[in-house]
Design an enzyme around this catalytic site. Structure first.
Site, short mmCIF file in Angstrom:
data_model
loop_
_atom_site.label_atom_id
_atom_site.label_comp_id
_atom_site.label_asym_id
_atom_site.label_seq_id
_atom_site.Cartn_x
_atom_site.Cartn_y
_atom_site.Cartn_z
N CYS A 29 2.20 7.37 -2.76
CA CYS A 29 2.00 6.69 -1.62
C CYS A 29 0.77 5.83 -1.63
CB CYS A 29 2.27 7.56 -0.43
SG CYS A 29 1.52 9.39 -0.78
N HIS A 64 -3.08 5.38 5.35
CA HIS A 64 -3.17 6.38 3.98
C HIS A 64 -4.33 5.90 2.91
CE1 HIS A 64 -0.72 9.66 1.77
NE2 HIS A 64 -1.58 10.10 2.72
#
Length: 483
Positions: A39, A102
Protein backbone atom coordinates in the site's frame (compact mmCIF):
# COMPACT_ATOMS: atom_id res chain seq x y z
CA UNK A 1 -8.33 -5.30 -5.37
CA UNK A 2 -6.87 -7.76 -7.85
CA UNK A 3 -6.66 -7.91 -11.64
CA UNK A 4 -9.17 -10.77 -11.66
CA UNK A 5 -11.83 -9.04 -9.55
CA UNK A 6 -13.70 -7.31 -12.40
CA UNK A 7 -16.23 -8.92 -14.72
CA UNK A 8 -14.52 -7.30 -17.69
CA UNK A 9 -11.35 -9.24 -16.76
CA UNK A 10 -13.28 -12.50 -16.58
CA UNK A 11 -14.49 -12.72 -12.97
CA UNK A 12 -17.21 -15.39 -13.24
CA UNK A 13 -19.87 -13.78 -11.01
CA UNK A 14 -19.91 -10.60 -13.17
CA UNK A 15 -20.71 -8.40 -10.18
CA UNK A 16 -19.02 -5.20 -11.35
CA UNK A 17 -21.48 -3.85 -13.95
CA UNK A 18 -20.47 -0.19 -13.48
CA UNK A 19 -16.74 -0.76 -13.84
CA UNK A 20 -17.43 -3.08 -16.77
CA UNK A 21 -19.52 -0.32 -18.39
CA UNK A 22 -16.79 2.20 -17.61
CA UNK A 23 -14.42 -0.04 -19.60
CA UNK A 24 -16.90 -0.40 -22.48
CA UNK A 25 -17.22 3.40 -22.65
CA UNK A 26 -13.49 4.01 -22.23
CA UNK A 27 -10.22 2.11 -22.43
CA UNK A 28 -9.13 -1.04 -20.63
CA UNK A 29 -5.44 -1.48 -19.82
CA UNK A 30 -4.43 -5.14 -19.72
CA UNK A 31 -0.80 -4.56 -18.73
CA UNK A 32 -0.96 -1.95 -15.99
CA UNK A 33 1.24 -2.10 -12.89
CA UNK A 34 1.65 -0.70 -9.44
CA UNK A 35 5.10 0.47 -8.32
CA UNK A 36 5.20 -1.72 -5.21
CA UNK A 37 3.40 -4.85 -4.05
CA UNK A 38 1.84 -3.11 -1.06
CA UNK A 39 0.00 0.00 0.00
CA UNK A 40 2.10 2.96 1.19
CA UNK A 41 4.95 2.80 -1.36
CA UNK A 42 2.52 2.45 -4.27
CA UNK A 43 0.57 5.53 -3.11
CA UNK A 44 3.80 7.50 -2.74
CA UNK A 45 4.72 6.46 -6.29
CA UNK A 46 1.32 7.45 -7.69
CA UNK A 47 1.50 10.96 -6.22
CA UNK A 48 5.18 11.62 -7.03
CA UNK A 49 5.59 9.80 -10.35
CA UNK A 50 8.69 8.19 -8.85
CA UNK A 51 9.70 4.71 -7.75
CA UNK A 52 9.48 4.23 -3.97
CA UNK A 53 13.23 3.64 -3.81
CA UNK A 54 13.64 7.20 -5.12
CA UNK A 55 10.98 8.93 -3.00
CA UNK A 56 12.09 7.28 0.25
CA UNK A 57 9.20 4.84 0.74
CA UNK A 58 11.37 1.82 1.41
CA UNK A 59 13.54 0.33 4.16
CA UNK A 60 17.20 -0.59 4.42
CA UNK A 61 16.74 -2.46 7.71
CA UNK A 62 16.88 -5.75 5.81
CA UNK A 63 17.36 -6.72 2.19
CA UNK A 64 14.37 -6.70 -0.19
CA UNK A 65 11.77 -6.07 2.52
CA UNK A 66 8.34 -4.63 1.96
CA UNK A 67 7.53 -1.78 4.35
CA UNK A 68 4.62 0.61 4.82
CA UNK A 69 3.46 3.30 7.30
CA UNK A 70 1.99 1.67 10.43
CA UNK A 71 1.01 3.78 13.43
CA UNK A 72 4.47 3.69 14.97
CA UNK A 73 6.40 4.78 11.88
CA UNK A 74 8.54 7.88 12.34
CA UNK A 75 8.90 8.68 8.62
CA UNK A 76 6.55 9.77 5.84
CA UNK A 77 6.50 11.62 2.55
CA UNK A 78 9.52 13.98 2.55
CA UNK A 79 9.13 17.73 1.97
CA UNK A 80 11.64 17.39 -0.86
CA UNK A 81 9.13 15.35 -2.91
CA UNK A 82 6.76 17.23 -5.21
CA UNK A 83 3.30 15.68 -5.14
CA UNK A 84 0.79 15.86 -7.97
CA UNK A 85 -1.67 18.16 -6.11
CA UNK A 86 1.14 20.65 -5.34
CA UNK A 87 1.88 20.93 -9.06
CA UNK A 88 -1.79 21.02 -10.13
CA UNK A 89 -2.27 24.08 -7.89
CA UNK A 90 -0.09 25.98 -10.39
CA UNK A 91 -2.81 25.38 -12.99
CA UNK A 92 -5.54 26.61 -10.61
CA UNK A 93 -6.82 23.24 -9.42
CA UNK A 94 -8.58 22.54 -6.12
CA UNK A 95 -7.48 19.16 -4.75
CA UNK A 96 -9.23 16.74 -2.41
CA UNK A 97 -8.28 13.36 -1.00
CA UNK A 98 -11.04 11.09 0.27
CA UNK A 99 -10.09 7.95 2.19
CA UNK A 100 -6.71 6.45 2.95
CA UNK A 101 -3.64 8.72 2.84
CA UNK A 102 -1.01 6.32 4.25
CA UNK A 103 2.02 8.53 3.57
CA UNK A 104 2.77 9.35 7.21
CA UNK A 105 0.56 10.57 10.05
CA UNK A 106 2.81 12.98 11.95
CA UNK A 107 1.92 16.69 11.46
CA UNK A 108 4.60 17.39 8.83
CA UNK A 109 3.19 14.62 6.61
CA UNK A 110 -0.42 15.86 6.65
CA UNK A 111 -1.90 15.83 3.10
CA UNK A 112 -2.91 19.51 3.37
CA UNK A 113 0.80 20.29 3.74
CA UNK A 114 1.48 18.48 0.47
CA UNK A 115 -0.90 20.17 -1.97
CA UNK A 116 -4.35 18.94 -0.99
CA UNK A 117 -6.93 21.60 -0.08
CA UNK A 118 -9.40 19.20 1.53
CA UNK A 119 -9.24 15.81 3.21
CA UNK A 120 -11.86 13.46 4.52
CA UNK A 121 -10.42 10.16 5.62
CA UNK A 122 -7.69 8.54 7.62
CA UNK A 123 -3.89 8.55 7.77
CA UNK A 124 -3.77 4.76 8.22
CA UNK A 125 -5.85 1.74 7.34
CA UNK A 126 -8.90 0.76 9.41
CA UNK A 127 -7.11 -1.69 11.70
CA UNK A 128 -8.44 -2.23 15.21
CA UNK A 129 -10.27 -1.94 17.44
CA UNK A 130 -7.56 -1.05 19.94
CA UNK A 131 -7.86 -0.32 23.66
CA UNK A 132 -6.45 3.25 23.46
CA UNK A 133 -3.86 2.27 26.09
CA UNK A 134 -1.44 -0.11 24.39
CA UNK A 135 -2.49 1.17 20.93
CA UNK A 136 -4.78 4.08 19.99
CA UNK A 137 -7.67 3.71 17.57
CA UNK A 138 -7.00 5.27 14.16
CA UNK A 139 -8.34 8.84 13.71
CA UNK A 140 -10.58 10.04 10.88
CA UNK A 141 -9.90 13.59 9.69
CA UNK A 142 -11.83 16.38 8.08
CA UNK A 143 -9.20 18.70 6.69
CA UNK A 144 -6.73 19.69 9.44
CA UNK A 145 -8.39 18.01 12.43
CA UNK A 146 -9.64 14.63 13.51
CA UNK A 147 -13.41 14.26 13.86
CA UNK A 148 -13.43 10.85 15.51
CA UNK A 149 -11.79 7.44 15.55
CA UNK A 150 -12.47 4.15 13.78
CA UNK A 151 -14.56 1.70 15.82
CA UNK A 152 -15.55 4.44 18.31
CA UNK A 153 -17.20 7.12 16.12
CA UNK A 154 -16.95 5.34 12.76
CA UNK A 155 -18.30 1.87 13.40
CA UNK A 156 -16.96 -1.27 11.75
CA UNK A 157 -18.63 -4.47 12.94
CA UNK A 158 -16.00 -7.17 12.68
CA UNK A 159 -18.60 -9.94 13.21
CA UNK A 160 -20.93 -8.94 10.39
CA UNK A 161 -18.55 -6.80 8.28
CA UNK A 162 -21.00 -3.90 8.37
CA UNK A 163 -19.65 -0.35 8.05
CA UNK A 164 -21.03 2.73 6.36
CA UNK A 165 -17.65 4.16 5.37
CA UNK A 166 -17.90 3.64 1.60
CA UNK A 167 -21.25 5.45 1.57
CA UNK A 168 -19.74 8.33 3.55
CA UNK A 169 -16.78 8.48 1.15
CA UNK A 170 -19.18 8.40 -1.83
CA UNK A 171 -21.23 11.32 -0.52
CA UNK A 172 -18.04 13.30 0.13
CA UNK A 173 -17.05 12.76 -3.51
CA UNK A 174 -20.44 13.77 -4.92
CA UNK A 175 -20.60 16.90 -2.73
CA UNK A 176 -17.06 17.95 -3.67
CA UNK A 177 -17.73 17.52 -7.39
CA UNK A 178 -20.99 19.49 -7.12
CA UNK A 179 -19.28 22.36 -5.32
CA UNK A 180 -16.47 22.59 -7.85
CA UNK A 181 -18.89 22.48 -10.78
CA UNK A 182 -21.06 25.20 -9.23
CA UNK A 183 -18.05 27.50 -8.82
CA UNK A 184 -16.60 26.54 -12.22
CA UNK A 185 -13.43 25.45 -10.43
CA UNK A 186 -11.15 22.79 -11.99
CA UNK A 187 -10.53 19.96 -9.53
CA UNK A 188 -8.47 16.89 -8.77
CA UNK A 189 -10.18 14.21 -6.67
CA UNK A 190 -8.18 11.30 -5.27
CA UNK A 191 -10.83 8.81 -4.11
CA UNK A 192 -8.85 6.26 -2.08
CA UNK A 193 -11.38 3.95 -0.46
CA UNK A 194 -10.20 0.85 1.40
CA UNK A 195 -13.20 -1.45 1.85
CA UNK A 196 -11.48 -4.40 0.14
CA UNK A 197 -8.53 -4.28 2.57
CA UNK A 198 -8.98 -6.77 5.40
CA UNK A 199 -10.90 -6.43 7.67
CA UNK A 200 -13.28 -6.14 4.70
CA UNK A 201 -16.49 -4.16 5.16
CA UNK A 202 -19.66 -3.13 3.31
CA UNK A 203 -22.79 -1.20 4.21
CA UNK A 204 -26.01 -2.98 5.24
CA UNK A 205 -27.62 -2.59 1.80
CA UNK A 206 -24.79 -4.61 0.18
CA UNK A 207 -24.14 -7.23 2.88
CA UNK A 208 -25.01 -10.73 1.70
CA UNK A 209 -25.65 -9.67 -1.92
CA UNK A 210 -22.57 -11.20 -3.56
CA UNK A 211 -21.81 -14.75 -4.65
CA UNK A 212 -18.28 -14.06 -3.42
CA UNK A 213 -19.12 -13.46 0.24
CA UNK A 214 -18.14 -10.36 2.22
CA UNK A 215 -15.24 -9.47 -0.10
CA UNK A 216 -17.64 -9.54 -3.03
CA UNK A 217 -20.09 -7.35 -1.09
CA UNK A 218 -17.32 -4.76 -0.68
CA UNK A 219 -16.43 -4.94 -4.38
CA UNK A 220 -20.11 -4.53 -5.33
CA UNK A 221 -20.41 -1.42 -3.16
CA UNK A 222 -17.26 0.13 -4.63
CA UNK A 223 -18.53 -0.67 -8.12
CA UNK A 224 -21.93 0.88 -7.36
CA UNK A 225 -20.23 3.99 -5.94
CA UNK A 226 -18.05 4.46 -9.02
CA UNK A 227 -21.16 4.15 -11.18
CA UNK A 228 -22.83 6.92 -9.13
CA UNK A 229 -19.74 9.17 -9.44
CA UNK A 230 -19.64 8.76 -13.24
CA UNK A 231 -23.40 9.36 -13.54
CA UNK A 232 -23.00 12.49 -11.36
CA UNK A 233 -20.38 13.88 -13.73
CA UNK A 234 -22.74 13.24 -16.65
CA UNK A 235 -25.73 14.78 -14.86
CA UNK A 236 -23.71 17.94 -14.11
CA UNK A 237 -22.65 18.13 -17.76
CA UNK A 238 -18.92 17.93 -17.03
CA UNK A 239 -18.11 14.34 -18.03
CA UNK A 240 -16.50 15.44 -21.30
CA UNK A 241 -14.23 17.76 -19.31
CA UNK A 242 -13.28 15.16 -16.71
CA UNK A 243 -10.60 12.48 -17.04
CA UNK A 244 -11.29 9.53 -14.74
CA UNK A 245 -8.91 6.65 -14.04
CA UNK A 246 -9.62 3.55 -11.96
CA UNK A 247 -6.92 1.24 -10.61
CA UNK A 248 -5.70 -0.49 -7.44
CA UNK A 249 -2.68 -0.03 -5.16
CA UNK A 250 -1.51 -3.66 -5.32
CA UNK A 251 -2.75 -7.12 -6.18
CA UNK A 252 -5.33 -9.00 -4.14
CA UNK A 253 -4.09 -10.13 -0.71
CA UNK A 254 -4.26 -13.91 -1.04
CA UNK A 255 -3.17 -14.25 2.59
CA UNK A 256 -6.71 -13.18 3.54
CA UNK A 257 -8.42 -15.24 0.81
CA UNK A 258 -10.90 -16.71 0.23
CA UNK A 259 -13.18 -14.92 2.71
CA UNK A 260 -11.40 -11.54 2.80
CA UNK A 261 -9.25 -11.64 -0.33
CA UNK A 262 -9.83 -11.16 -4.03
CA UNK A 263 -8.64 -12.65 -7.29
CA UNK A 264 -5.53 -12.05 -9.36
CA UNK A 265 -6.87 -14.09 -12.26
CA UNK A 266 -4.28 -16.32 -13.95
CA UNK A 267 -1.37 -14.48 -12.41
CA UNK A 268 1.08 -15.89 -9.89
CA UNK A 269 0.78 -15.08 -6.16
CA UNK A 270 -0.54 -11.80 -4.77
CA UNK A 271 0.08 -8.75 -2.62
CA UNK A 272 3.56 -8.54 -1.02
CA UNK A 273 5.22 -10.34 -3.97
CA UNK A 274 6.78 -9.07 -7.19
CA UNK A 275 5.12 -11.80 -9.22
CA UNK A 276 2.39 -10.66 -11.61
CA UNK A 277 -0.39 -11.27 -9.07
CA UNK A 278 1.21 -8.81 -6.68
CA UNK A 279 1.76 -5.97 -9.11
CA UNK A 280 -0.45 -6.20 -12.22
CA UNK A 281 -3.60 -4.17 -11.61
CA UNK A 282 -7.05 -3.63 -13.08
CA UNK A 283 -7.00 -0.28 -14.89
CA UNK A 284 -9.62 1.71 -16.82
CA UNK A 285 -9.42 5.18 -18.38
CA UNK A 286 -12.71 7.06 -19.03
CA UNK A 287 -13.18 10.40 -20.76
CA UNK A 288 -16.34 10.59 -22.90
CA UNK A 289 -15.91 12.43 -26.18
CA UNK A 290 -12.14 11.97 -26.10
CA UNK A 291 -11.31 8.30 -25.43
CA UNK A 292 -12.85 6.03 -28.10
CA UNK A 293 -15.35 3.66 -26.50
CA UNK A 294 -14.42 0.00 -26.11
CA UNK A 295 -10.69 0.53 -26.42
CA UNK A 296 -8.24 -2.09 -25.17
CA UNK A 297 -4.60 -1.09 -24.72
CA UNK A 298 -1.52 -3.29 -24.57
CA UNK A 299 0.56 -0.33 -23.39
CA UNK A 300 2.75 -1.18 -20.42
CA UNK A 301 1.40 1.26 -17.84
CA UNK A 302 2.16 2.19 -14.24
CA UNK A 303 0.48 4.12 -11.43
CA UNK A 304 3.42 6.52 -11.76
CA UNK A 305 2.15 7.41 -15.25
CA UNK A 306 -0.95 8.99 -13.69
CA UNK A 307 1.34 11.72 -12.30
CA UNK A 308 2.85 12.58 -15.69
CA UNK A 309 -0.39 12.10 -17.61
CA UNK A 310 -2.31 14.39 -15.25
CA UNK A 311 0.31 17.13 -15.66
CA UNK A 312 0.11 16.71 -19.44
CA UNK A 313 -3.69 17.07 -19.32
CA UNK A 314 -3.39 20.48 -17.66
CA UNK A 315 -0.48 21.67 -19.79
CA UNK A 316 2.30 21.35 -17.23
CA UNK A 317 5.73 19.76 -17.63
CA UNK A 318 6.95 17.31 -14.98
CA UNK A 319 9.73 18.61 -12.68
CA UNK A 320 13.09 18.61 -14.47
CA UNK A 321 15.27 18.56 -11.35
CA UNK A 322 14.60 14.89 -10.49
CA UNK A 323 14.12 11.52 -12.13
CA UNK A 324 10.46 10.95 -13.00
CA UNK A 325 9.58 7.33 -13.72
CA UNK A 326 6.04 7.91 -15.00
CA UNK A 327 5.37 8.52 -18.69
CA UNK A 328 2.59 10.45 -20.42
CA UNK A 329 -0.07 7.90 -21.41
CA UNK A 330 -2.14 10.31 -23.53
CA UNK A 331 -0.66 9.12 -26.86
CA UNK A 332 -1.61 5.54 -25.88
CA UNK A 333 -5.06 6.56 -24.63
CA UNK A 334 -6.10 9.01 -27.34
CA UNK A 335 -4.21 7.73 -30.40
CA UNK A 336 -3.68 4.05 -29.62
CA UNK A 337 0.11 4.37 -29.75
CA UNK A 338 2.43 1.94 -27.99
CA UNK A 339 5.34 3.52 -26.14
CA UNK A 340 8.36 1.30 -25.53
CA UNK A 341 9.24 1.37 -21.84
CA UNK A 342 10.32 -1.11 -19.16
CA UNK A 343 8.51 -1.95 -15.92
CA UNK A 344 10.69 -2.39 -12.83
CA UNK A 345 9.49 -4.56 -9.96
CA UNK A 346 10.97 -3.47 -6.63
CA UNK A 347 10.69 -4.97 -3.20
CA UNK A 348 12.15 -2.48 -0.74
CA UNK A 349 15.70 -1.60 -1.77
CA UNK A 350 16.06 -4.37 -4.36
CA UNK A 351 15.10 -4.52 -8.03
CA UNK A 352 13.56 -7.98 -8.09
CA UNK A 353 12.49 -8.16 -11.73
CA UNK A 354 12.03 -6.18 -14.93
CA UNK A 355 9.58 -6.45 -17.82
CA UNK A 356 10.57 -5.46 -21.35
CA UNK A 357 7.92 -6.10 -24.00
CA UNK A 358 6.38 -9.50 -23.34
CA UNK A 359 9.38 -10.77 -21.40
CA UNK A 360 9.94 -10.63 -17.64
CA UNK A 361 13.31 -11.38 -16.04
CA UNK A 362 13.56 -12.20 -12.33
CA UNK A 363 16.86 -11.15 -10.75
CA UNK A 364 15.68 -12.17 -7.29
CA UNK A 365 12.80 -14.41 -6.20
CA UNK A 366 11.17 -14.58 -2.78
CA UNK A 367 7.58 -15.12 -1.75
CA UNK A 368 8.05 -15.21 2.03
CA UNK A 369 10.32 -16.83 4.62
CA UNK A 370 10.03 -20.40 5.83
CA UNK A 371 9.50 -19.00 9.34
CA UNK A 372 6.48 -16.96 8.26
CA UNK A 373 5.23 -19.71 5.94
CA UNK A 374 5.30 -22.20 8.83
CA UNK A 375 2.96 -19.85 10.74
CA UNK A 376 0.41 -20.12 7.92
CA UNK A 377 1.36 -16.86 6.19
CA UNK A 378 1.24 -17.68 2.48
CA UNK A 379 1.20 -15.09 -0.30
CA UNK A 380 0.90 -17.79 -3.00
CA UNK A 381 -1.65 -20.32 -1.67
CA UNK A 382 -1.99 -23.32 -3.97
CA UNK A 383 0.55 -21.88 -6.38
CA UNK A 384 3.91 -23.42 -5.57
CA UNK A 385 6.17 -23.20 -8.65
CA UNK A 386 9.45 -25.01 -8.01
CA UNK A 387 12.45 -22.66 -8.13
CA UNK A 388 10.20 -19.62 -8.63
CA UNK A 389 8.05 -19.17 -5.50
CA UNK A 390 11.00 -19.44 -3.13
CA UNK A 391 10.91 -19.25 0.68
CA UNK A 392 14.47 -18.00 0.85
CA UNK A 393 15.73 -14.98 -1.05
CA UNK A 394 17.19 -16.50 -4.19
CA UNK A 395 19.59 -14.48 -6.32
CA UNK A 396 19.47 -14.93 -10.08
CA UNK A 397 21.56 -11.95 -11.15
CA UNK A 398 24.02 -14.10 -13.12
CA UNK A 399 21.30 -16.12 -14.87
CA UNK A 400 17.92 -14.39 -14.42
CA UNK A 401 14.76 -16.48 -14.67
CA UNK A 402 13.07 -15.39 -17.90
CA UNK A 403 9.38 -15.75 -18.73
CA UNK A 404 7.34 -14.92 -21.83
CA UNK A 405 4.21 -13.40 -20.31
CA UNK A 406 2.20 -13.78 -23.49
CA UNK A 407 2.61 -17.55 -23.59
CA UNK A 408 2.95 -17.97 -19.84
CA UNK A 409 1.16 -15.25 -17.85
CA UNK A 410 1.28 -17.42 -14.72
CA UNK A 411 5.13 -17.46 -14.63
CA UNK A 412 5.27 -21.25 -14.47
CA UNK A 413 7.71 -22.09 -17.27
CA UNK A 414 11.06 -20.27 -17.28
CA UNK A 415 12.82 -20.26 -20.63
CA UNK A 416 15.83 -22.54 -21.03
CA UNK A 417 19.09 -20.71 -20.32
CA UNK A 418 20.65 -22.41 -23.35
CA UNK A 419 17.97 -21.33 -25.84
CA UNK A 420 18.61 -18.73 -28.54
CA UNK A 421 15.47 -16.94 -27.36
CA UNK A 422 16.88 -16.58 -23.83
CA UNK A 423 20.27 -15.36 -25.04
CA UNK A 424 18.81 -12.78 -27.43
CA UNK A 425 16.23 -11.39 -25.02
CA UNK A 426 18.62 -11.16 -22.06
CA UNK A 427 21.05 -9.05 -24.09
CA UNK A 428 18.30 -6.49 -24.58
CA UNK A 429 17.07 -6.64 -20.99
CA UNK A 430 20.60 -6.45 -19.53
CA UNK A 431 21.21 -3.16 -21.33
CA UNK A 432 17.94 -1.73 -19.91
CA UNK A 433 18.85 -2.85 -16.37
CA UNK A 434 22.39 -1.48 -16.62
CA UNK A 435 21.12 1.93 -17.72
CA UNK A 436 18.51 1.93 -14.92
CA UNK A 437 21.05 1.07 -12.21
CA UNK A 438 23.52 3.68 -13.45
CA UNK A 439 20.91 6.42 -13.01
CA UNK A 440 19.49 5.13 -9.71
CA UNK A 441 19.96 7.55 -6.80
CA UNK A 442 18.00 6.14 -3.84
CA UNK A 443 16.17 8.58 -1.57
CA UNK A 444 16.68 8.69 2.19
CA UNK A 445 14.73 5.66 3.51
CA UNK A 446 11.67 6.81 5.45
CA UNK A 447 10.53 3.42 6.73
CA UNK A 448 13.44 2.42 8.97
CA UNK A 449 12.52 3.87 12.39
CA UNK A 450 9.49 3.08 14.57
CA UNK A 451 8.51 4.65 17.90
CA UNK A 452 5.29 4.01 19.85
CA UNK A 453 5.35 7.63 21.04
CA UNK A 454 4.49 8.90 17.52
CA UNK A 455 1.27 6.88 17.22
CA UNK A 456 -2.11 8.56 16.81
CA UNK A 457 -2.38 9.42 20.53
CA UNK A 458 -3.26 13.11 20.26
CA UNK A 459 -3.95 14.14 16.65
CA UNK A 460 -4.93 17.78 15.91
CA UNK A 461 -8.53 18.37 17.03
CA UNK A 462 -8.49 15.73 19.79
CA UNK A 463 -8.87 18.41 22.48
CA UNK A 464 -12.25 19.59 21.13
CA UNK A 465 -13.52 16.00 21.15
CA UNK A 466 -12.01 14.99 24.48
CA UNK A 467 -10.16 12.23 22.65
CA UNK A 468 -6.52 13.08 23.39
CA UNK A 469 -4.53 10.14 24.76
CA UNK A 470 -1.27 10.29 26.68
CA UNK A 471 1.66 9.03 24.59
CA UNK A 472 4.30 6.75 26.09
CA UNK A 473 7.89 7.88 26.46
CA UNK A 474 9.77 8.09 23.17
CA UNK A 475 11.80 4.95 22.43
CA UNK A 476 12.87 4.88 18.76
CA UNK A 477 13.79 1.45 17.36
CA UNK A 478 14.50 -0.11 14.03
CA UNK A 479 11.24 -1.26 12.46
CA UNK A 480 10.98 -5.01 11.96
CA UNK A 481 9.78 -6.03 8.51
CA UNK A 482 9.41 -9.82 8.13
CA UNK A 483 8.39 -9.73 4.46
Amino acid sequence: MGWGDLGVFGEPSKETPNLDQMASEGMLFLDFYTASPLCSPSRAALLTGRLPVRNGFYTTNAHARNAYTPQDIVGGIPDSELLLPELLKKAGYTNKIIGKWHLGHRPQFHPLKHGFDEWFGSPNCHFGPYDNRALPNIPVYRDWEMIGRYYEDFKIDLKTGEANLTQIYLQEALDFISRQQASQQPFFLYWAIDATHAPVYASKHFLGTSQRGLYGDAVREIDDSIGKILKHLQKLGISENTFVFFTSDNGAALISAPKQGGSNGRFLCGKQTTFEGGMREPAIAWWPGHIPAGGVSRQLGSVMDLFTTSLSLVGLQPPSDRQIDGIDLLPAILQGKLIDRPIFYYRGNEMMAVRVGLYKAHYWTWSNSWEEYSKGIDFCPGQNVSGVTTHMQEEHTTLPLLFHLGRDPGEKYPLSFASDEYQGVMKRISAVVQQHKETMVPGVPQLNVCDKAVMNWSPPGCEKLGKCLKPPKSDPKKCFWPH
